[in-house]
Scaffold this active site. Structure first.
Site, PDB file in Angstrom:
ATOM      1  N   GLU A 236       0.825  -1.211   0.000  1.00  0.00           N
ATOM      2  CA  GLU A 236       0.000   0.000   0.000  1.00  0.00           C
ATOM      3  C   GLU A 236       0.857   1.258   0.000  1.00  0.00           C
ATOM      4  O   GLU A 236       0.548   2.217  -0.711  1.00  0.00           O
ATOM      5  CB  GLU A 236      -0.940   0.008   1.209  1.00  0.00           C
ATOM      6  CG  GLU A 236      -2.090  -0.992   1.110  1.00  0.00           C
ATOM      7  CD  GLU A 236      -2.993  -0.729  -0.091  1.00  0.00           C
ATOM      8  OE1 GLU A 236      -3.084   0.431  -0.551  1.00  0.00           O
ATOM      9  OE2 GLU A 236      -3.605  -1.705  -0.573  1.00  0.00           O
TER      10      GLU A 236
ATOM     11  N   TYR B 164      -7.066   5.897   4.940  1.00  0.00           N
ATOM     12  CA  TYR B 164      -7.141   4.966   3.824  1.00  0.00           C
ATOM     13  C   TYR B 164      -6.302   3.709   4.070  1.00  0.00           C
ATOM     14  O   TYR B 164      -6.801   2.579   3.977  1.00  0.00           O
ATOM     15  CB  TYR B 164      -6.700   5.619   2.505  1.00  0.00           C
ATOM     16  CG  TYR B 164      -6.380   4.544   1.498  1.00  0.00           C
ATOM     17  CD1 TYR B 164      -7.413   3.826   0.904  1.00  0.00           C
ATOM     18  CD2 TYR B 164      -5.064   4.154   1.245  1.00  0.00           C
ATOM     19  CE1 TYR B 164      -7.149   2.778   0.044  1.00  0.00           C
ATOM     20  CE2 TYR B 164      -4.787   3.106   0.392  1.00  0.00           C
ATOM     21  CZ  TYR B 164      -5.831   2.421  -0.205  1.00  0.00           C
ATOM     22  OH  TYR B 164      -5.561   1.371  -1.021  1.00  0.00           O
TER      23      TYR B 164
ATOM     24  N   ASP C 172     -10.287   5.893  -1.390  1.00  0.00           N
ATOM     25  CA  ASP C 172      -9.146   6.473  -2.090  1.00  0.00           C
ATOM     26  C   ASP C 172      -9.658   7.180  -3.341  1.00  0.00           C
ATOM     27  O   ASP C 172     -10.864   7.346  -3.522  1.00  0.00           O
ATOM     28  CB  ASP C 172      -8.108   5.392  -2.426  1.00  0.00           C
ATOM     29  CG  ASP C 172      -8.574   4.472  -3.545  1.00  0.00           C
ATOM     30  OD1 ASP C 172      -9.797   4.468  -3.859  1.00  0.00           O
ATOM     31  OD2 ASP C 172      -7.733   3.766  -4.128  1.00  0.00           O
TER      32      ASP C 172
END
Length: 240
Positions: free
Chosen positions: A37, A120, A138
């Site tokens: 991520e 997020y 997002d």
DNA sequence: ATCCTGTGCT
DNA sequence: AGCACAGGAT
């Protein structure tokens, strides 16, 4: 208000057949999810792939990362830019080592408390690793939701953030959170794209308010005027 | 609510 | 050259 998860079912069915095979999918290891991520926050999949593999080879778990020197971490990060994110990664790994006995947490509040992890990334890590019902929001999700509901409220206002968060939560089936989150983001990345979306093959076209309005590209609406605006004031004295 | 960061588009 | 992007930090 569609709280029956039909949108989610459609997204997950689409995801089953259209998803890309990516190495960080189908792992439940929060450490690996975290690394992917953070890399993907700033890099396209194609180029992030090499870094992901090299990073995990050199630092297979959070303890290896924590015990490395910052120089070693930065060296491996070289070419990615945003070096404060590499420093945050390293600091967070040490934090996990010291505060969580080297076990990467899967509790939302604990994950969210780490350096470089915002709303997020925390929702992504926790929902992918454990299926806990936290909705990711997002850029892809903003676009899908903004279009589906033809939302005029700008995304970058407190009202907009609130509205988008609420809608994202309302679409999230509590027992399919991880898959749903992956599905809606992949859908935004591949189907509901920023420019020239091919709505003729979209499985949600019949439910899409932006398509009905004929202006899918108008959404999501943004405000973002960091630009300085000239303002002119007219004032006068009143004397007696 | 505003700023920060490197890349890529216009 | 200037701006948009995309999240997080402050």
């Amino acid at each position: 208000m569609p709280n029956d998860y039909n949108v989610s079912r459609t997204l997950r069915r689409w995801y089953d057949t259209h998803r890309r095979a990516l190495p960080w999918r189908d792992t439940r290891d929060p450490y690996r999810i975290w690394i992917s991520e953070v890399i993907l926050q700033q890099t396209r999949v194609a180029q992030g792939m090499d870094y992901y593999h090299r990073f995990l080879e050199r630092f297979p778990d959070v303890r290896a990362l924590a015990d490395a020197s910052e120089q070693d971490v930065l060296r491996l990060w070289q070419g990615l830019g945003y070096y404060s994110r590499a420093r945050n990664l390293h600091a967070a790994a040490r934090d996990v080592r010291d505060r969580f006995a080297g076990r990467f947490p899967t509790d939302y509040a604990a994950v969210r408390s780490l350096s470089g992890i915002g709303d997020y990334t925390a929702a992504a890590i926790v929902s992918f690793a454990t299926g806990a019902p936290y909705a990711v929001v997002d850029g892809n999700v903003l676009r899908v939701i903004g279009r589906l509901f033809a939302i005029d409220t700008p995304t970058d206002t407190s009202a907009g953030r609130h509205l988008y968060n609420d809608l994202a939560r309302s679409l999230l089936p509590p027992d399919q959170a991880g898959t749903h989150n992956q599905a809606i983001m992949e859908f935004g990345a591949l189907q509901c794209v920023p420019r020239n979306p091919d709505c003729s093959v979209c499985p949600l076209v019949a439910r899409c308010a932006a398509h009905a309005a004929g202006t899918p590209e108008r959404f999501p609406v943004k405000q973002h005027r960091t630009k300085t605006v000239d303002r002119y004031f007219h004032y006068f004295y009143v004397t007696t």
